[in-house]
Design a protein around this motif. Structure first.
Motif, mmCIF file in Angstrom:
data_model
loop_
_atom_site.group_PDB
_atom_site.id
_atom_site.type_symbol
_atom_site.label_atom_id
_atom_site.label_comp_id
_atom_site.label_asym_id
_atom_site.label_seq_id
_atom_site.Cartn_x
_atom_site.Cartn_y
_atom_site.Cartn_z
ATOM 1 N N TRP A 248 0.842 -1.183 0.000
ATOM 2 C CA TRP A 248 0.000 0.000 0.000
ATOM 3 C C TRP A 248 0.883 1.240 0.000
ATOM 4 C CZ3 TRP A 248 -4.808 -0.389 -1.310
ATOM 5 C CH2 TRP A 248 -5.536 -1.541 -1.022
ATOM 6 N N LYS A 249 0.593 2.178 -0.911
ATOM 7 C CA LYS A 249 1.341 3.423 -1.014
ATOM 8 C C LYS A 249 0.361 4.594 -0.995
ATOM 9 C CE LYS A 249 5.392 1.441 -1.742
ATOM 10 N NZ LYS A 249 6.570 1.608 -0.849
ATOM 11 N N VAL A 250 0.846 5.750 -0.551
ATOM 12 C CA VAL A 250 -0.001 6.938 -0.457
ATOM 13 C C VAL A 250 -0.069 7.639 -1.810
ATOM 14 C CG1 VAL A 250 -0.359 9.144 0.704
ATOM 15 C CG2 VAL A 250 0.655 7.226 1.962
ATOM 16 N N ASP A 251 -1.280 7.969 -2.237
ATOM 17 C CA ASP A 251 -1.471 8.782 -3.436
ATOM 18 C C ASP A 251 -1.670 10.246 -3.049
ATOM 19 O OD1 ASP A 251 -2.047 8.931 -6.427
ATOM 20 O OD2 ASP A 251 -3.867 9.824 -5.588
ATOM 21 N N SER A 252 -2.429 10.505 -1.976
ATOM 22 C CA SER A 252 -2.632 11.862 -1.482
ATOM 23 C C SER A 252 -3.090 11.791 -0.037
ATOM 24 C CB SER A 252 -3.673 12.607 -2.326
ATOM 25 O OG SER A 252 -4.935 11.974 -2.237
ATOM 26 N N PHE A 253 -3.012 12.927 0.652
ATOM 27 C CA PHE A 253 -3.488 12.969 2.039
ATOM 28 C C PHE A 253 -3.890 14.388 2.396
ATOM 29 C CE2 PHE A 253 0.853 14.295 2.537
ATOM 30 C CZ PHE A 253 0.887 15.103 3.665
ATOM 31 N N SER A 254 -4.717 14.501 3.424
ATOM 32 C CA SER A 254 -5.145 15.800 3.937
ATOM 33 C C SER A 254 -5.337 15.680 5.439
ATOM 34 C CB SER A 254 -6.445 16.260 3.260
ATOM 35 O OG SER A 254 -7.493 15.329 3.509
ATOM 36 N N GLN A 255 -5.548 16.813 6.084
ATOM 37 C CA GLN A 255 -5.661 16.825 7.545
ATOM 38 C C GLN A 255 -6.713 17.831 7.993
ATOM 39 O OE1 GLN A 255 -1.924 17.165 9.738
ATOM 40 N NE2 GLN A 255 -2.911 18.615 11.125
#
Length: 288
Positions: A248-255
């Motif tokens: 599993w790899k990150v494509d995007s993130f927010s907070q």
């Protein structure tokens, strides 16, 4: 306050801010068998007549009882302990309860790797990646590039390296009391440590997942003359993951902020105690 809050970095931007199955804890089942004492009489000063055959049978019954109790306490067999068999189902019912899946064993540098290709694996990956993305190391240019390449999908690495460099520029580092290498001044300790409280999958397929990670953490600079004292924060990170290169790899993130509990009136520790705790207490690998 987390790093993303100080910078305003995050929002909806992509670059923004089991072999060991269930174990039963608790009391131990115990059974006590009462037998007539050798010195008791029948109330008339006479001791009851003893029969060796009856005595042998009584001892045999006690031995069988002890064996049955020991077997029941082991929870073995095909349904010999109905209560023990229901434990996994009951534990998995809560949204933040442990599932019992074996934690990930691999490492990619200091970050866990080799997550299971299922929903639980996606949640485990999101929890560990949240810790890395809000760590003190993410402010160190050399270490930041390693982290980005370890946890993001390949086609987003170049873009996100540039976005991180812009977000954590010299002005930001000056604000939190760090030099251009992301290091604190002599006698000071920069603290940025996150602890996931729970995870929730909002969308899932075999190739992608969106996971929310509810976090708390401590952020700031510990030191006598610090203008950015260490404080705590509560926030939720949303990570969009892709299954790529066998992990599993990150494509995007927010907070976003919260959910946050009511603060207690506990006396704050001094800077030396905070700095010592950061140096002495290691972190964890998280698994759903």
């Amino acid at each position: 306050m987390s790093q993303g809050d100080e910078r305003g970095y995050g929002g909806n931007e992509p670059g923004g801010r089991t072999d060991d199955a269930y174990s039963t804890l608790g009391g131990t089942r115990q059974t006590r068998t009462r037998l007539p004492r050798g010195g008791e009489d029948d109330g008339y000063g006479r001791r009851p007549a003893r029969n060796s055959r009856s005595l042998i049978m009584a001892v045999g019954v006690v031995v069988l009882l002890i064996a049955a109790i020991a077997f029941a306490n082991q929870g073995g067999g095909d349904g010999s302990d109905g209560a023990a068999e229901k434990k996994p189902e009951a534990a998995g019912a809560g949204p933040t309860a442990a599932t019992g899946t074996k934690p990930v064993q691999g490492k990619n540098g200091t970050i866990a790797a080799g997550f299971a290709h299922d929903e639980q694996g996606a949640q485990s990956a999101a929890a560990n990646y949240a810790v890395a993305l809000v760590s003190a190391e993410i402010l160190q240019p050399d270490r930041r590039r390693e982290i980005v390449r370890q946890i993001f999908v390949t086609n987003r690495v170049g873009e996100l390296e540039s976005r991180f460099d812009q977000a954590y520029d010299k002005a930001f580092l000056d604000k939190v009391g760090l030099d251009e290498e992301g290091k604190a001044a002599p006698g000071m300790t920069y603290v940025s440590r996150t602890a996931p409280v729970g995870t929730k999958t909002t969308t899932y397929s075999g190739s992608s997942a969106t996971v929310e990670v509810w976090c708390t953490g401590v952020f700031g600079t510990a030191g006598v003359s610090s203008t950015n004292p260490v404080s705590n924060d509560w926030f939720t990170m949303t990570l969009t993951l892709q299954w790529a290169d066998g992990d599993w790899k990150v494509d995007s993130f927010s907070q976003k902020d919260g959910p946050a509990p009511v603060n207690t009136d506990r006396t704050a520790s001094n800077a030396d105690e905070i700095a010592k705790a950061v140096e002495e207490y290691g972190g964890f690998t998280y698994a759903r």
